[in-house]
Structure formats: C-alpha cells, structure tokens
Motif scaffolding. Structure first.
Motif, PDB file in Angstrom:
ATOM      1  N   LEU A  20       0.836  -1.267  -0.262  1.00  0.00           N
ATOM      2  CA  LEU A  20      -0.151   0.075   0.038  1.00  0.00           C
ATOM      3  C   LEU A  20       0.738   1.084   0.006  1.00  0.00           C
ATOM      4  N   THR A  24       0.719   3.749  -3.058  1.00  0.00           N
ATOM      5  CA  THR A  24       0.120   5.336  -3.021  1.00  0.00           C
ATOM      6  C   THR A  24       0.698   6.234  -2.935  1.00  0.00           C
ATOM      7  N   SER A  52      -5.771   1.825  -1.145  1.00  0.00           N
ATOM      8  CA  SER A  52      -5.172   3.161  -1.176  1.00  0.00           C
ATOM      9  C   SER A  52      -5.995   4.377  -1.376  1.00  0.00           C
TER      10      SER A  52
END
Length: 178
Positions: A20, A24, A52
C-alpha cells in the motif's frame, strides 16, 4: 481460488503495508478522487481499490459484489471521474463491449488490471484515443499481498502476445524460473 473453493492465505502485515505504501506513493489515487470497488472483500484485488484511496485522502464507492457489467457501466457513467479502477482483464474486456473507449478512458485516472493475463487486444481499441490514463499491469499471487510486479502500459508499447508483468515493486525481488 481457481477451483471455486475459497482458500485462506496468511500474509504479513509488513507485506500489506509495503504494497500500500508503494502503490499510494507511485500512483495518483488521492486528491479527493473516488475509487470504484466492485469485487468481494475476500478477493485480494479489493485491497488496492479499497485501502489505497483511503490512505491517500480519497474516497471509495462500494458496489454490491454481485453487480454485473451493466451496473459497472452505469457507475462509470453516473459518478463521473474515478481516480482508481482496479479490475481483472476479463471485467475490462466485458466493459469494452458495453462502452466506447473514450467513455472508459475519460472517466479513469489510474486503471490497474490484475489477477490474470492482460492481453493486448483488450486495450487495442484504445490506441488512438486522445486521453490515455495511467494503466498499470500488476502481477502477483495473493501470497505476495496483491502485487509484486508492475508494468506501465503506454499506447506505443502494446506488444503482441501478453503485456509484461514488469519489474518488482519497492522492497521486493522476483525470481523467474524456467
């Protein structure tokens, strides 16, 4: 699983955080934009679309997991622009039959096909569109927490055969055998 019987996979919290954090920081999924989540909470693909955007300050539109292509098309038309859409290539191929390429591409910031092989014909009708979203072919077994490799697809690199799985994400290594 592919057998039709659910399976449980033990993954580490560290692996989820790594995936994640990479996702991101690499793709624009925040900025207040929504992601469309249409898959079961038990499907690893849902991790990307659900968590995310929330981690990056975006929001999520949840669809009933039993929704078909028609409901997905309605959502894409009704809600406007989505910062992130994560789906299998099979879903994408189905949507291709119901929407013109421009209708799909105008409403998506980042498109993340995954879960199965992404074949160039699925994207071939999009090559001459003016708007091309960020398209990231992700590969990774569930045990690697959704994705361990990524390949960004551009109109000029639609190859014959299959689209590559790409390079490992941050803090990952891959070993190709045979």
């Amino acid at each position: 699983g592919s057998t039709g019987r659910p399976k449980g996979v033990v993954i580490t919290h560290r692996g989820l955080v790594n995936y994640l954090a990479w996702f991101t920081s690499t793709y624009p999924v925040g900025d207040g934009l929504a992601a469309l989540v249409h898959s079961s909470i038990g499907f690893d693909l849902t991790v990307t679309g659900l968590f995310s955007p929330l981690l990056a300050g975006g929001c999520v539109r949840l669809m009933d997991e039993s929704a078909g292509f028609e409901e997905m098309v309605t959502a894409l038309r009704s809600y406007g622009y989505f910062g992130l859409l994560k789906m299998t290539p099979s879903h994408l191929e189905g949507i291709n039959h119901l929407l013109a390429p421009e209708e799909i591409l105008e409403g998506i910031g980042t498109l993340c096909p995954g879960g199965e092989t992404l074949a160039p014909p699925i994207l071939a009708g999009w090559k001459h569109c003016k708007k091309w979203p960020k398209i990231v072919n992700e590969y990774g077994p569930t045990e690697t927490v959704v994705g361990c490799c990524a390949y960004e697809v551009f109109p000029g690199n639609l190859l014959s055969g299959s689209i590559p799985i790409g390079r490992p994400i941050s803090n990952m290594q891959i070993y190709l055998l045979n």
